[in-house]
Enzyme design. Sequence first.
Site, PDB file in Angstrom:
ATOM      1  N   SER A 297       0.843  -1.195   0.000  1.00 59.70           N
ATOM      2  CA  SER A 297       0.000   0.000   0.000  1.00 59.70           C
ATOM      3  C   SER A 297       0.874   1.239   0.000  1.00 59.70           C
ATOM      4  O   SER A 297       2.026   1.211   0.448  1.00 59.70           O
ATOM      5  CB  SER A 297      -0.910   0.019   1.228  1.00 59.70           C
ATOM      6  OG  SER A 297      -0.164   0.224   2.417  1.00 59.70           O
ATOM      7  N   ASP A 298       0.337   2.346  -0.507  1.00 61.26           N
ATOM      8  CA  ASP A 298       1.025   3.608  -0.303  1.00 61.26           C
ATOM      9  C   ASP A 298       0.789   4.029   1.149  1.00 61.26           C
ATOM     10  O   ASP A 298       0.029   3.385   1.884  1.00 61.26           O
ATOM     11  CB  ASP A 298       0.510   4.672  -1.280  1.00 61.26           C
ATOM     12  CG  ASP A 298       1.522   5.773  -1.533  1.00 61.26           C
ATOM     13  OD1 ASP A 298       2.456   5.936  -0.709  1.00 61.26           O
ATOM     14  OD2 ASP A 298       1.393   6.483  -2.542  1.00 61.26           O
ATOM     15  N   TYR A 299       1.414   5.089   1.551  1.00 62.60           N
ATOM     16  CA  TYR A 299       1.456   5.521   2.943  1.00 62.60           C
ATOM     17  C   TYR A 299       0.043   5.620   3.536  1.00 62.60           C
ATOM     18  O   TYR A 299      -0.687   6.555   3.246  1.00 62.60           O
ATOM     19  CB  TYR A 299       2.160   6.871   3.000  1.00 62.60           C
ATOM     20  CG  TYR A 299       2.706   7.273   4.335  1.00 62.60           C
ATOM     21  CD1 TYR A 299       4.033   7.033   4.671  1.00 62.60           C
ATOM     22  CD2 TYR A 299       1.903   7.922   5.256  1.00 62.60           C
ATOM     23  CE1 TYR A 299       4.549   7.423   5.882  1.00 62.60           C
ATOM     24  CE2 TYR A 299       2.410   8.323   6.473  1.00 62.60           C
ATOM     25  CZ  TYR A 299       3.733   8.082   6.792  1.00 62.60           C
ATOM     26  OH  TYR A 299       4.241   8.496   8.002  1.00 62.60           O
TER      27      TYR A 299
END
Length: 755
Positions: A297-299
């Site tokens: 996942s991104d942040y």
Amino acid sequence: MSNLAILAALGAGLFSARKADAQTAARSVEEHADMIEGLIAQMTIEEKAGQLNLLADPFRFRPQNVNPLDGQGDPAKVNDAIRAGHCGALFNGVGAEAGRRIQRIAMEETRLKIPLLFAADIIHGLYTVFPVPLAEASAFDADLAERTARAMALEGAVSAIHQTYAPMVDVARDQRWGRVVEGAGEDVHLNEVLATARVRGIQGTRGLADRDALLATPKHFVAYSAALGGMEYNTTDMSEATLRGVFLPPFKAALGAGALSVMSAFNDLNGVPTSGNHRMLTDVLRGEWDFEGFVVSDYTSEQELIAHGFAEDGRDAARIALLAGVDMSMVSGLYMAHIPDLVAKGDVPMSRVDEAVRRVLRTKAALGLFDDPYRGMDARREKAVCGSREHYALAREAGRESIVLLKNEGGVLPLKAEGQKIALIGPFASDLDVFGPWTIWGDESHRISIEAGLRAAMKTPSDLTVIKGCDIETALEGGIADAVLAAGQADVVVLALGEGSRFTGEAQSRTEITLPEIQRNLAAAVAATGKPVVVLIRNGRALELSGAVKDAQGIVVTWFLGSEMGHSVADVLFGDHSPSGRLPVSFPHKSGQQPFSYDHKRTGRPANPNLASEEYTARYRETTNTALYPFGHGLTYGKVSYATPVVASPTMSWDGTLEVSVDVTNAGEVAVVETVQLYIGDKVASLTQPGQRLRDFRKVALAAGETETVRFTLNREQLEFIGAEGAPTVEPGAFDLWLAPSAQVGTPVRFTLVR
């Protein structure tokens, strides 16, 4: 398993118990597979969740402005998480010696002794900073992109990094969006070419287990750059044909080059957040493309499913993301917190958790971490490789190849290194903001300003007068008056204007893509002196140019060129190297033309670009439906002309190819490098098509007075488009073809595809 076929450990290790032999291949895939299945069988559900839990590295943390919760993470708590097997990876910490200490915790103080994976945001350089990716795209040079990515990977690999969150392969067509700077611009084909090159450079060609390889992570999957209004993190809404024809191809190219990780995006796509989108993350990525790596996942993007209104709470968000296909959770801690309960209550099958763990462990095996967990953790080699003379030389080369000459009226350029008084004026004349956004670890002691670069190249450095004139957005007392005085005493003025690094990048969307008003006022005042003016534009996106900036005799796009920026600019301004860069994004007449790309579709009422005012056609009242400087545009110091393209035959057979060529002449007095671009336009199709699309390009060196015949071989695949069924298709019929120096010029020739 094809991407795991080579697990050679080539001498990087200092792990005393299992030191890899540089001459001996690592254990076979089957042996690693058996080992991985054995580990999965031994793991508790908490340890499985731990392998999917990615935390910020609090041990090697460096203050940065790239994430909203910088510095989060208590070292003692992260230590405890590693010891308990509740953390499988850390990110954004750099350093060999400290990396060794952290890895030792995993290898000596945990039950299963599974090595940690270290990742980092190395976007366009670690210690040596190369041009921002959009700038480097201007070079139209896959070899250059691969070489700078290779150097970037070399520095990361000796600094206890195994994975980088790059390249960004989002096709960006709205210049209001701040993250245009991280990618390769508006064209699909150029994005595909550079995605492939950058993955090859990051991962190398000798297998991921090679000590100099990093794991590439193409991002952001998918259609993140098409956010409505160019507003960061905004929703995306598009047709299937656009999704598959524009935004998916660069990802497919990156994975075809061997990338074993993908980052999911923040946006929602047609109502489904992409970090919870089973269709994209599983049906397309796994089912259609046979992707074998893992999705990260991104942040906190999986946590943001709650804010999207797509998940009820953290537990629900973890369930949705995991079932959709997100294997590793970045920072939020939701997987660690909720996977045990989700499995216990039957909301997530154990098989899905095992699958995600298996993907992560296989990737660690591909990186050689089970054979040599301490790869890249030799402080002596780190010191020798990072910021080497060779890397700085490459940064200088990449910088000058990235510069785009937009305008050169009256041959104001090149400047004279001797006998010409130059006034360098503007907020970017002497400043050191040369790295650009997404630079965390760049060596700040090695930043070459424009002033320093010009002075170093001049025979008499005192012929250069430097005046700031104004700050980026605000006036300086007496600044413009001082600038006018300096301009009046000079033979030529170089105006250093543009955006600061905080104008562009993540979370830096703009409503107006213009230069700040004070800079425009400075330009107008200097232009009023009547002295010839060359404008240097520092930028991370295409900009609207107006007034005295637009009317300057010379306009040069310098972007953010990294560590060697001043030297690169001087190399081009003084003519030691003829400029060869081409725009990867269209510079509009007006900000309100966004989103804009050269390959827009024809409409039922097409506007005539030669008419200033024409009602009842597809155009704005204030401007023509064209770019001020189009995609592919860029001048040299030569005088390059193109003959009419030649096709070997008026027809192209269904299973055959078509040879096309054009004579390109340099009638100038200096050698140049010209980028010849091949565009095609489908005249009639079952779905409306763009007026033209780039399908190939070739850089050709031309000596003074030389003519060269530049040849291409066109095949049927290059004529394909995404059909009504969502699959590539091509139909017989007439096509236009351009061989031209940009997307907005050239004489088309026609051929017919016959079945």
